[in-house]
Structures are given as structure tokens and as C-alpha cells.
Design a protein around this motif. Structure first.
Motif, mmCIF file in Angstrom:
data_model
loop_
_atom_site.group_PDB
_atom_site.id
_atom_site.type_symbol
_atom_site.label_atom_id
_atom_site.label_comp_id
_atom_site.label_asym_id
_atom_site.label_seq_id
_atom_site.Cartn_x
_atom_site.Cartn_y
_atom_site.Cartn_z
ATOM 1 N N SER A 104 54.711 53.848 37.435
ATOM 2 C CA SER A 104 56.615 54.282 38.254
ATOM 3 C C SER A 104 57.621 54.584 37.369
ATOM 4 O O SER A 104 58.401 53.111 36.202
ATOM 5 C CB SER A 104 57.090 54.052 39.508
ATOM 6 N N LYS A 105 58.517 55.376 37.056
ATOM 7 C CA LYS A 105 59.784 54.964 36.710
ATOM 8 C C LYS A 105 60.739 53.870 37.177
ATOM 9 O O LYS A 105 60.560 53.487 38.139
ATOM 10 C CB LYS A 105 60.367 56.272 36.398
ATOM 11 N N LYS A 106 61.849 53.426 36.389
ATOM 12 C CA LYS A 106 62.308 52.191 37.579
ATOM 13 C C LYS A 106 63.147 53.138 38.419
ATOM 14 O O LYS A 106 63.873 54.452 38.372
ATOM 15 C CB LYS A 106 63.338 51.316 36.441
ATOM 16 N N PHE A 107 63.242 52.921 39.662
ATOM 17 C CA PHE A 107 64.059 53.098 40.544
ATOM 18 C C PHE A 107 65.736 53.291 40.560
ATOM 19 O O PHE A 107 66.191 52.239 39.271
ATOM 20 C CB PHE A 107 64.361 52.063 42.006
ATOM 21 N N ASP A 108 66.568 53.887 40.684
ATOM 22 C CA ASP A 108 67.640 53.876 39.965
ATOM 23 C C ASP A 108 68.452 52.465 40.887
ATOM 24 O O ASP A 108 69.129 52.980 42.201
ATOM 25 C CB ASP A 108 68.291 54.776 40.923
ATOM 26 N N GLY A 109 68.161 51.407 41.131
ATOM 27 C CA GLY A 109 68.100 50.559 41.353
ATOM 28 C C GLY A 109 67.198 49.686 41.983
ATOM 29 O O GLY A 109 66.549 49.637 41.206
ATOM 30 N N PHE A 110 67.432 48.967 43.122
ATOM 31 C CA PHE A 110 66.154 48.660 44.031
ATOM 32 C C PHE A 110 65.941 49.067 45.349
ATOM 33 O O PHE A 110 66.468 49.325 45.553
ATOM 34 C CB PHE A 110 66.898 46.405 44.488
#
Length: 228
Positions: A104-110
Motif C-alpha cells: 500500500s502507499k503510505k497513509f496520510d499520517g497514521f
């Protein structure tokens, strides 16, 4: 008098909303969707990788099934071919080939999964075992060590039938570039930055299909569960 009543009602409504928010924080729902694979837009949240980046000859694809419709949506299909061969004359000195993955692409934050204890996956496979990986924020704050922490667990996927595989977070082991590491650390589920699935031609759980050749994993959704 009506103005006073209106102010009182507005204050009461605001108080109820505040209390509702606090209750949700204290008692989150028993399950939480993390990913679903109902549309092509959802697939854009993922990217593929394989040993071909290092001179190997494995290949992978991620597609949406044609069985989906506007009401129910489709399912994601992670498929391809695992090869143990390497390209002649490659500049990469790779120690092994025969692997593919989708990350997955990184979340916008956590994503905060601290209230939950289990990852649930609705999947249909080919008899191989796959590796489920959770990435968390790195515990080493150093310019020379910027990779995310990775925590991995095997999931065995029977042929043909849909199953809901449940993996307790406690079963995910800390790894470094695919190898389990001996470290006295614990996952921080409140700081999840991404996930992945991968498959290797060799290794896996006893009894699972292994070796080079085609692979196919169909994924409906990924959830976090609170079972206790």
C-alpha cells in the motif's frame, strides 16, 4: 422566551454531540475497515514490486475482477508468475529470486489500530501461503535508518474457497528485509503507516504449495477486529 428556548436547545445539541464523540473515542467499534478492493480507484492505493527490480524474472499484476457491479463492487486479484531464474549479465548480486508483492502507499499520517487485536482478511487463493506485512513508524530516529518497521505473519490460503483469515497482531514478528530479527521490541499499533502482501516461490507454512509457477490471490477486504 422562544429565543431563550432556542439557545438552550442549541446548547443541548452541542453537548450531546460532544458526549457522543467522547463515547466513540472511549469505545471504538468492534471492527474497522482498513482497505476494500471494490473498484479500480481502490487499487490505486497499492503498488507492485518483484525480484525483477533486481534482475529476477518474476512478474505480478493487480486487477479488479469483472464480476463486480455498481452495487456490490469487485474484488482485487493479485496474480503473476514466480521464477527462480535471473537475467543474464545482471549487475545485481541477488541471493534469491522468486518473490512478488503488493504494498500500500503510505497513509496520510497514521492509522491507529491500538483498540484492535486482530487483522481479518477476506481472501481466496491457490493453495500457496502468503505473507501479510504491517508497517509501523520506525523506532530508530536516524538519517541512516529511515525504513519503516515491518511485522510479518504467514497466512495459508486454501484453493478456490473464500475464507476470512484472522491473524492476531501478537502473531506478527519483527523483520528486517524479509528476515525475522531477534529484538526485544513490540509493535506500536497506533502508528501504522501501511500494509503489504507478498509471496515467495520457496518457504511458507507446512503443507502449502511451493515452487516456481503461477500464483493468484483474490482479496475482498482487510479489517481490524477487536475480539477481546
Amino acid at each position: 422566551m422562544s429565543k431563550v428556548r432556542a439557545i438552550w436547545q442549541a446548547s443541548l445539541t452541542a453537548t450531546k454531540r460532544a458526549l457522543s464523540w467522547n463515547v466513540d473515542d472511549m469505545f471504538p467499534p468492534s471492527e474497522r475497515f482498513i482497505y476494500n478492493f471494490k473498484s479500480k480507484e481502490e487499487l490505486k492505493k497499492w503498488h507492485l514490486y518483484s525480484d525483477s527490480e533486481y534482475g529476477g524474472l518474476s512478474s505480478a499484476a493487480l486487477e479488479i475482477t469483472d464480476a463486480g457491479n455498481e452495487q456490490s463492487g469487485g474484488t482485487g486479484v493479485f496474480s503473476g508468475n514466480l521464477s527462480l531464474d535471473v537475467t543474464d549479465g545482471t549487475k545485481w548480486n541477488i541471493s534469491r529470486s522468486g518473490f512478488c508483492g503488493m504494498r500500500s502507499k503510505k497513509f496520510d499520517g497514521f492509522i491507529d489500530l491500538d483498540p484492535y487485536d486482530t487483522i481479518a482478511l477476506k481472501i481466496r487463493g491457490d493453495g500457496r501461503s502468503y505473507i501479510s506485512t504491517i508497517y509501523t513508524e520506525n523506532w530508530v530516529n536516524s538519517p541512516g535508518q529511515m525504513e519503516d518497521n515491518s511485522w510479518q505473519a504467514f497466512v495459508s490460503v486454501p484453493k478456490h474457497d473464500w475464507v476470512v483469515a484472522k491473524i492476531p497482531l501478537a502473531h506478527y514478528l519483527p523483520t528486517w528485509r524479509g528476515n525475522v530479527i531477534e529484538a526485544d521490541i513490540e509493535m506500536n499499533p497506533s502508528r501504522v503507516v501501511g500494509m503489504s502482501f507478498s509471496v515467495n516461490a520457496e518457504g511458507g507454512v507446512p503443507g502449502a504449495q511451493t515452487g516456481p509457477g503461477d500464483f493468484r490471490l483474490e482479496i475482498d477486504w482487510i479489517k481490524a477486529l477487536r475480539t477481546q
